[in-house]
Design a protein around this motif. Sequence first.
Motif, PDB file in Angstrom:
ATOM      1  N   SER A  19       0.871  -1.148  -0.002  1.00 27.84           N
ATOM      2  CA  SER A  19      -0.057  -0.076  -0.057  1.00 27.84           C
ATOM      3  C   SER A  19       0.811   1.087   0.172  1.00 27.84           C
ATOM      4  CB  SER A  19      -1.021   0.130   1.225  1.00 27.84           C
ATOM      5  OG  SER A  19      -0.068   0.136   2.349  1.00 27.84           O
ATOM      6  N   PHE A  20       0.339   2.346  -0.216  1.00 28.12           N
ATOM      7  CA  PHE A  20       0.965   3.662  -0.332  1.00 28.12           C
ATOM      8  C   PHE A  20       0.422   4.317   0.786  1.00 28.12           C
ATOM      9  CE2 PHE A  20       0.781   3.232  -5.144  1.00 28.12           C
ATOM     10  CZ  PHE A  20       2.183   2.700  -5.239  1.00 28.12           C
ATOM     11  N   SER A  21       1.352   5.322   1.316  1.00 28.78           N
ATOM     12  CA  SER A  21       1.147   6.246   2.326  1.00 28.78           C
ATOM     13  C   SER A  21       1.922   7.349   2.400  1.00 28.78           C
ATOM     14  CB  SER A  21       1.167   5.727   3.837  1.00 28.78           C
ATOM     15  OG  SER A  21       2.474   5.256   4.017  1.00 28.78           O
ATOM     16  N   ASP A  22       1.957   8.470   2.877  1.00 25.76           N
ATOM     17  CA  ASP A  22       2.747   9.952   2.842  1.00 25.76           C
ATOM     18  C   ASP A  22       2.927  10.195   1.476  1.00 25.76           C
ATOM     19  OD1 ASP A  22       2.807   9.437   5.595  1.00 25.76           O
ATOM     20  OD2 ASP A  22       4.192   8.332   5.733  1.00 25.76           O
ATOM     21  N   ILE A  23       1.948  10.065   0.797  1.00 19.96           N
ATOM     22  CA  ILE A  23       2.275  10.866  -0.737  1.00 19.96           C
ATOM     23  C   ILE A  23       2.162  12.261  -0.642  1.00 19.96           C
ATOM     24  CG2 ILE A  23       1.184  10.725  -3.214  1.00 19.96           C
ATOM     25  CD1 ILE A  23      -0.080   8.070  -2.433  1.00 19.96           C
ATOM     26  N   SER A  24       3.265  13.051  -1.329  1.00 22.18           N
ATOM     27  CA  SER A  24       3.304  14.076  -1.442  1.00 22.18           C
ATOM     28  C   SER A  24       3.845  14.777  -2.831  1.00 22.18           C
ATOM     29  CB  SER A  24       3.895  14.939  -0.319  1.00 22.18           C
ATOM     30  OG  SER A  24       5.337  14.623  -0.299  1.00 22.18           O
ATOM     31  N   PHE A  25       3.397  15.811  -3.195  1.00 26.78           N
ATOM     32  CA  PHE A  25       3.899  16.399  -4.465  1.00 26.78           C
ATOM     33  C   PHE A  25       4.515  18.027  -4.227  1.00 26.78           C
ATOM     34  CE2 PHE A  25       2.958  19.186  -8.146  1.00 26.78           C
ATOM     35  CZ  PHE A  25       4.004  18.656  -9.054  1.00 26.78           C
ATOM     36  N   HIS A  26       5.381  18.393  -4.794  1.00 25.96           N
ATOM     37  CA  HIS A  26       5.907  19.834  -4.490  1.00 25.96           C
ATOM     38  C   HIS A  26       6.740  20.142  -5.892  1.00 25.96           C
ATOM     39  CE1 HIS A  26       9.197  17.975  -2.915  1.00 25.96           C
ATOM     40  NE2 HIS A  26      10.017  19.070  -3.159  1.00 25.96           N
ATOM     41  N   LEU A  27       6.810  21.540  -6.293  1.00 21.00           N
ATOM     42  CA  LEU A  27       7.504  21.988  -7.354  1.00 21.00           C
ATOM     43  C   LEU A  27       8.601  22.818  -6.625  1.00 21.00           C
ATOM     44  CD1 LEU A  27       4.634  23.824  -9.500  1.00 21.00           C
ATOM     45  CD2 LEU A  27       6.004  21.781  -9.810  1.00 21.00           C
ATOM     46  N   GLU A  28       9.911  21.889  -6.627  1.00 25.15           N
ATOM     47  CA  GLU A  28      11.126  22.606  -6.257  1.00 25.15           C
ATOM     48  C   GLU A  28      11.516  23.726  -7.342  1.00 25.15           C
ATOM     49  OE1 GLU A  28      14.273  19.788  -5.809  1.00 25.15           O
ATOM     50  OE2 GLU A  28      13.299  18.813  -3.881  1.00 25.15           O
ATOM     51  N   LYS A  29      12.015  24.677  -6.623  1.00 21.54           N
ATOM     52  CA  LYS A  29      12.208  26.031  -7.405  1.00 21.54           C
ATOM     53  C   LYS A  29      11.227  26.540  -8.324  1.00 21.54           C
ATOM     54  CE  LYS A  29      17.204  24.108  -7.713  1.00 21.54           C
ATOM     55  NZ  LYS A  29      18.261  23.620  -8.493  1.00 21.54           N
ATOM     56  N   GLU A  30      10.031  26.011  -7.770  1.00 21.84           N
ATOM     57  CA  GLU A  30       8.621  26.573  -8.645  1.00 21.84           C
ATOM     58  C   GLU A  30       8.512  25.896  -9.991  1.00 21.84           C
ATOM     59  OE1 GLU A  30       8.499  30.653  -8.650  1.00 21.84           O
ATOM     60  OE2 GLU A  30       8.544  30.878  -6.355  1.00 21.84           O
ATOM     61  N   THR A  31       9.399  25.054 -10.502  1.00 23.94           N
ATOM     62  CA  THR A  31       9.422  24.393 -11.803  1.00 23.94           C
ATOM     63  C   THR A  31       9.734  22.977 -11.890  1.00 23.94           C
ATOM     64  OG1 THR A  31      11.894  24.690 -12.225  1.00 23.94           O
ATOM     65  CG2 THR A  31      10.336  26.550 -12.849  1.00 23.94           C
ATOM     66  N   ASP A  32      10.424  22.317 -10.849  1.00 21.63           N
ATOM     67  CA  ASP A  32      10.768  20.791 -10.977  1.00 21.63           C
ATOM     68  C   ASP A  32       9.807  20.119 -10.226  1.00 21.63           C
ATOM     69  OD1 ASP A  32      12.846  21.678 -12.410  1.00 21.63           O
ATOM     70  OD2 ASP A  32      13.918  21.843 -10.557  1.00 21.63           O
ATOM     71  N   PRO A  33       8.742  19.405 -10.802  1.00 26.63           N
ATOM     72  CA  PRO A  33       7.760  18.463 -10.140  1.00 26.63           C
ATOM     73  C   PRO A  33       8.577  17.335  -9.417  1.00 26.63           C
ATOM     74  CG  PRO A  33       7.631  18.165 -12.451  1.00 26.63           C
ATOM     75  CD  PRO A  33       8.637  19.212 -12.102  1.00 26.63           C
ATOM     76  N   VAL A  34       8.311  17.104  -8.134  1.00 27.48           N
ATOM     77  CA  VAL A  34       8.769  16.102  -7.322  1.00 27.48           C
ATOM     78  C   VAL A  34       7.678  15.477  -6.664  1.00 27.48           C
ATOM     79  CG1 VAL A  34      10.407  15.605  -5.327  1.00 27.48           C
ATOM     80  CG2 VAL A  34      11.088  17.290  -7.118  1.00 27.48           C
ATOM     81  N   LEU A  35       7.672  13.957  -6.678  1.00 25.64           N
ATOM     82  CA  LEU A  35       6.573  13.152  -6.000  1.00 25.64           C
ATOM     83  C   LEU A  35       7.526  12.501  -4.999  1.00 25.64           C
ATOM     84  CD1 LEU A  35       3.965  12.401  -6.061  1.00 25.64           C
ATOM     85  CD2 LEU A  35       4.545  10.522  -7.535  1.00 25.64           C
ATOM     86  N   LYS A  36       6.741  12.181  -3.743  1.00 22.59           N
ATOM     87  CA  LYS A  36       7.230  11.330  -2.593  1.00 22.59           C
ATOM     88  C   LYS A  36       6.280  10.356  -2.240  1.00 22.59           C
ATOM     89  CE  LYS A  36      10.330  14.970  -0.252  1.00 22.59           C
ATOM     90  NZ  LYS A  36      10.509  15.848   0.866  1.00 22.59           N
ATOM     91  N   ILE A  37       6.783   9.158  -2.383  1.00 25.61           N
ATOM     92  CA  ILE A  37       5.903   7.906  -1.753  1.00 25.61           C
ATOM     93  C   ILE A  37       6.599   7.101  -0.603  1.00 25.61           C
ATOM     94  CG2 ILE A  37       4.488   6.275  -2.577  1.00 25.61           C
ATOM     95  CD1 ILE A  37       4.967   7.141  -5.397  1.00 25.61           C
ATOM     96  N   THR A  38       5.923   6.774   0.292  1.00 24.68           N
ATOM     97  CA  THR A  38       6.108   5.628   1.116  1.00 24.68           C
ATOM     98  C   THR A  38       5.465   4.170   0.661  1.00 24.68           C
ATOM     99  OG1 THR A  38       6.674   7.084   2.910  1.00 24.68           O
ATOM    100  CG2 THR A  38       6.479   4.771   3.465  1.00 24.68           C
ATOM    101  N   PHE A  39       6.081   3.228   0.458  1.00 25.12           N
ATOM    102  CA  PHE A  39       5.500   2.061   0.060  1.00 25.12           C
ATOM    103  C   PHE A  39       5.401   1.074   1.440  1.00 25.12           C
ATOM    104  CE2 PHE A  39       7.230   3.358  -3.842  1.00 25.12           C
ATOM    105  CZ  PHE A  39       6.702   2.728  -4.832  1.00 25.12           C
ATOM    106  N   ASN A  40       4.330   0.594   1.504  1.00 23.39           N
ATOM    107  CA  ASN A  40       4.264  -0.223   2.823  1.00 23.39           C
ATOM    108  C   ASN A  40       4.127  -1.718   2.514  1.00 23.39           C
ATOM    109  OD1 ASN A  40       3.776   1.854   4.962  1.00 23.39           O
ATOM    110  ND2 ASN A  40       2.621   2.317   3.307  1.00 23.39           N
TER     111      ASN A  40
END
Length: 244
Positions: free
Chosen positions: A144-165
Amino acid sequence: MPKRVVFEGVKRSEELNLANIGHDTATYIISVMQIRMKDDGSVEKIDRPDSGQNFADRNFRFFPHTVTLAPNEVQAVKVQLIKSSELATGEYRSHLYFRAIRNSDPLGEKELQKDSGISVKLVPVFGMSIPVIIRVGENTSKVSFSDISFHLEKETDPVLKITFNRTGNMSVYGDVQIDHISLQGKVTRVGTIKGVAIYTPNALRHLQFELYKINGIDYHTGTLQITYNSSNDTKLSEAEINLN
């Protein structure tokens, strides 16, 4: 190739194709090593299994142990399962390590000029490891997935974070695919990561990566759909994150 060996069911042997893609003849020494995977996906060599981890090296054999290949030459390395009837239900894992020993006098290499009596020569040593996994009994693992987050680094670089359980008795392995779904329903593939593993006994793996920058994709609106599929396209887990 292949980059992993899994013995389960009635399978008792596997052939690996080892290729020399360099410009010089090279000798490859093949050995067994034990590996621990950390929560961030990095690995380290160990001598003793962690709690809940079983080594597989006593239950397979391989040959040859040393291979010499000319440039662009290929040879098969055979891996065989042995003494499988002795194993209790669960998963067993060790890694084959392929280390290339370069020719002592590679073609085209110029002799170093010595002007002070001291010379330094750096010679890279190439190696890679692949898992050999033995599975006995029913596979009860789930993801399962948890702690999914998304943000734009330097306002232009799309970064996704995921924790696999991971839960259950065996490792999981597969490919991650991320699709952007616009407000109008258009689906665009914006990320792919192949060969994501969570080895036993690990319960977690944290993953962070940049998504593709594609003209017309607005990462401020729509949704991101995340899918984790096994090598036979079985869906292991999926989730969505709203970007609005």
